[in-house]
Every structure is written in C-alpha cells, then in structure tokens.
Write an enzyme that holds these catalytic residues in place. Structure first.
Site, PDB file in Angstrom:
ATOM      1  N   ASP A 113      -2.306   3.265  47.159  1.00  0.00           N
ATOM      2  CA  ASP A 113      -2.135   4.376  46.105  1.00  0.00           C
ATOM      3  C   ASP A 113      -3.017   5.599  46.414  1.00  0.00           C
ATOM      4  O   ASP A 113      -3.458   6.204  45.446  1.00  0.00           O
ATOM      5  CB  ASP A 113      -2.495   3.776  44.861  1.00  0.00           C
ATOM      6  CG  ASP A 113      -1.336   2.771  44.141  1.00  0.00           C
ATOM      7  OD1 ASP A 113      -0.622   2.243  45.050  1.00  0.00           O
ATOM      8  OD2 ASP A 113      -1.552   2.516  43.122  1.00  0.00           O
TER       9      ASP A 113
ATOM     10  N   ASP B 282       2.181   3.811  43.381  1.00  0.00           N
ATOM     11  CA  ASP B 282       2.528   3.711  42.048  1.00  0.00           C
ATOM     12  C   ASP B 282       3.458   4.722  41.826  1.00  0.00           C
ATOM     13  O   ASP B 282       3.629   5.873  42.125  1.00  0.00           O
ATOM     14  CB  ASP B 282       1.328   4.236  41.320  1.00  0.00           C
ATOM     15  CG  ASP B 282       1.273   3.510  39.889  1.00  0.00           C
ATOM     16  OD1 ASP B 282       1.686   2.313  39.901  1.00  0.00           O
ATOM     17  OD2 ASP B 282       0.444   3.555  38.992  1.00  0.00           O
TER      18      ASP B 282
ATOM     19  N   HIS C  34       6.261   5.196  38.611  1.00  0.00           N
ATOM     20  CA  HIS C  34       6.744   5.005  37.186  1.00  0.00           C
ATOM     21  C   HIS C  34       7.915   5.767  36.746  1.00  0.00           C
ATOM     22  O   HIS C  34       8.253   6.677  37.247  1.00  0.00           O
ATOM     23  CB  HIS C  34       5.581   5.311  36.425  1.00  0.00           C
ATOM     24  CG  HIS C  34       4.267   4.433  36.541  1.00  0.00           C
ATOM     25  ND1 HIS C  34       4.474   3.222  36.593  1.00  0.00           N
ATOM     26  CD2 HIS C  34       3.036   4.553  36.715  1.00  0.00           C
ATOM     27  CE1 HIS C  34       3.358   2.704  36.610  1.00  0.00           C
ATOM     28  NE2 HIS C  34       2.287   3.419  36.696  1.00  0.00           N
TER      29      HIS C  34
ATOM     30  N   HIS D 243       2.074   1.063  29.817  1.00  0.00           N
ATOM     31  CA  HIS D 243       1.077   1.469  30.699  1.00  0.00           C
ATOM     32  C   HIS D 243       0.552   3.079  30.587  1.00  0.00           C
ATOM     33  O   HIS D 243      -0.659   3.399  30.518  1.00  0.00           O
ATOM     34  CB  HIS D 243       1.846   1.584  31.964  1.00  0.00           C
ATOM     35  CG  HIS D 243       0.702   1.854  33.201  1.00  0.00           C
ATOM     36  ND1 HIS D 243      -0.124   1.077  33.441  1.00  0.00           N
ATOM     37  CD2 HIS D 243       0.971   2.680  34.513  1.00  0.00           C
ATOM     38  CE1 HIS D 243      -0.830   1.506  34.564  1.00  0.00           C
ATOM     39  NE2 HIS D 243      -0.171   2.424  35.078  1.00  0.00           N
TER      40      HIS D 243
ATOM     41  N   HIS E 118       1.126   9.666  34.726  1.00  0.00           N
ATOM     42  CA  HIS E 118       0.819   9.838  36.257  1.00  0.00           C
ATOM     43  C   HIS E 118       1.797   8.982  37.228  1.00  0.00           C
ATOM     44  O   HIS E 118       2.776   8.126  36.515  1.00  0.00           O
ATOM     45  CB  HIS E 118      -0.687   8.892  36.671  1.00  0.00           C
ATOM     46  CG  HIS E 118      -0.633   7.610  36.385  1.00  0.00           C
ATOM     47  ND1 HIS E 118      -0.743   6.597  34.971  1.00  0.00           N
ATOM     48  CD2 HIS E 118      -0.324   6.347  37.268  1.00  0.00           C
ATOM     49  CE1 HIS E 118      -0.549   5.727  35.151  1.00  0.00           C
ATOM     50  NE2 HIS E 118      -0.364   5.312  36.194  1.00  0.00           N
TER      51      HIS E 118
ATOM     52  N   LYS F 238       5.809   0.692  43.429  1.00  0.00           N
ATOM     53  CA  LYS F 238       5.643  -0.495  42.627  1.00  0.00           C
ATOM     54  C   LYS F 238       5.382   0.194  40.928  1.00  0.00           C
ATOM     55  O   LYS F 238       5.108   1.482  41.058  1.00  0.00           O
ATOM     56  CB  LYS F 238       4.228  -1.085  42.623  1.00  0.00           C
ATOM     57  CG  LYS F 238       3.116  -0.324  42.760  1.00  0.00           C
ATOM     58  CD  LYS F 238       1.620  -1.293  43.182  1.00  0.00           C
ATOM     59  CE  LYS F 238       0.660  -0.132  43.346  1.00  0.00           C
ATOM     60  NZ  LYS F 238       0.147   0.505  41.971  1.00  0.00           N
TER      61      LYS F 238
ATOM     62  N   CYS G  98      -6.115  -1.084  41.416  1.00  0.00           N
ATOM     63  CA  CYS G  98      -5.463  -1.257  42.328  1.00  0.00           C
ATOM     64  C   CYS G  98      -5.688  -1.797  43.746  1.00  0.00           C
ATOM     65  O   CYS G  98      -5.146  -2.861  44.264  1.00  0.00           O
ATOM     66  CB  CYS G  98      -4.211  -0.017  42.454  1.00  0.00           C
ATOM     67  SG  CYS G  98      -3.129   0.071  41.109  1.00  0.00           S
TER      68      CYS G  98
END
Ligand SMILES: [Zn+2]
Length: 193
Positions: free
Chosen positions: A9, A51, A53, A62, A77, A102, A144
C-alpha cells in the site's frame, strides 16, 4: 528456495498530503525504490498491493459514517481510479512482478485478501513459485503491514520486516506491532539502503 518481496500500500492517500497520510510515507516510497534498484534481482516474486475501495458505498463500514476512530473506521481513502489510490510518485514500480488490489466493498488489511491483475491469490502465487521467505515493506506498519505479515507467518513463510522501509499510523501501535511480529516469529531487519 525462492524469496518474495511484499510492498504494501505505498499509495498517495497513505503518504504525506493524502487522505490518510502517515509521517514517513514519502520516505518509504523513495526508500523502496532505492531498495529495488539494489535488490530486485534477489526476488522471484515482487508483489505490490493497493487498497482499492468502491466509490459508491462505505466498503463494509470501513469508511466512517461521521467521525472516524482511526482504528476500525477511516476517512474516505483509496477510492478505485482516483489519484489517491495510485502508487506514490516516489515508488518506481518497474520491478514489480504482480499488482494486487484489495478492499473492493470491504475492509481488507492483508494483501492475502486481494487478487492479482491475473485473478490469482497471493497464497497461490507463493506456492507456484516455491517461495519460503518473504520480506515485507510498506504502509501502514500497524495495520496492513501487520496483517500481511501475520498472514504470511500463518501460511508457513519465514518473514522479515525491513523496519526502515515501513511507516505507521501511530508511533505507539507501530512499535507494539514490531514487538508482536517478532514474538510471532518475524525477523526485524534493516534494508541497508
Ligand atoms: Zn482501506
């Protein structure tokens, strides 16, 4: 016996100026680039995670509805396709062999929860390349990086954390995480870059 490097990340939203920027994030990005220049050839697999999303939902709680607690809920984020979700500019990704996304629609701290662009899991990737040793760098130490390291140990790999190439959300929890990972069997080492 081959080795893998996990680069967790290293994204704009997790470095200085980002939605969830951590102190030392830019230095990690630049340090990882220098490390790859010197050491990429030692690794059979170099996995970088992002990451990633959904833009249209709270990703399984989250994203905070109101004030984030910075433990289990967070500011918005790393929304897929935005600049914040891209790798930090200081991180030169040429040596990366596999890119993992992810967190689509749910929290996902460990890169073992993601899939590669080819649709593969990291667990399968390690099996396929006979990887026994995993070195881990990236952001954030206390979230993470921690989850990815514990999963790698759980999957029976020997793990090293390159402690000068990680950065965390909070100093205290980052320090506690390194102690926890050492107790779990990880080796704490310096990158030398
Ligand atoms: Zn996230």
């Amino acid at each position: 016996m081959s080795k893998a490097l996990f680069i967790v990340d290293v994204q704009n939203d997790f470095t200085e100026g980002g939605a969830l920027g951590v102190d030392g994030g830019d230095a990690v990005a630049e340090g990882v680039t220098r490390y790859l220049e010197a050491h990429a050839g030692e690794y059979a697999v170099i996995v970088a995670s992002r990451d990633w999303h959904d833009p249209d939902n709270d990703n399984g709680g989250h994203f905070a509805d109101g004030e984030p607690d910075f433990v289990g809920t967070w500011p918005v984020h790393c929304v897929a396709g935005t600049a914040g979700a891209e790798y930090d500019e200081g991180f030169v990704t040429d040596a990366v062999t596999h890119h993992v996304h992810k967190g689509q629609g749910k929290p996902a701290y460990s890169l073992f929860e993601g899939v590669t662009d080819e649709g593969d899991t990291v667990a399968h990737l390690l099996e396929a390349h006979g990887v026994l040793d995993v070195d881990i760098v990236g952001i954030a130490t206390d979230y993470c990086v921690r989850a990815s390291a514990l999963d790698a140990i759980e999957h029976g790999r020997r793990v090293r954390i390159l402690t000068d190439l990680v950065a965390g959300v909070a100093a205290e929890s980052s320090e506690a995480t390194l102690v926890e990972l050492a107790h779990a069997g990880a080796v704490l080492a310096e990158s030398g870059v």
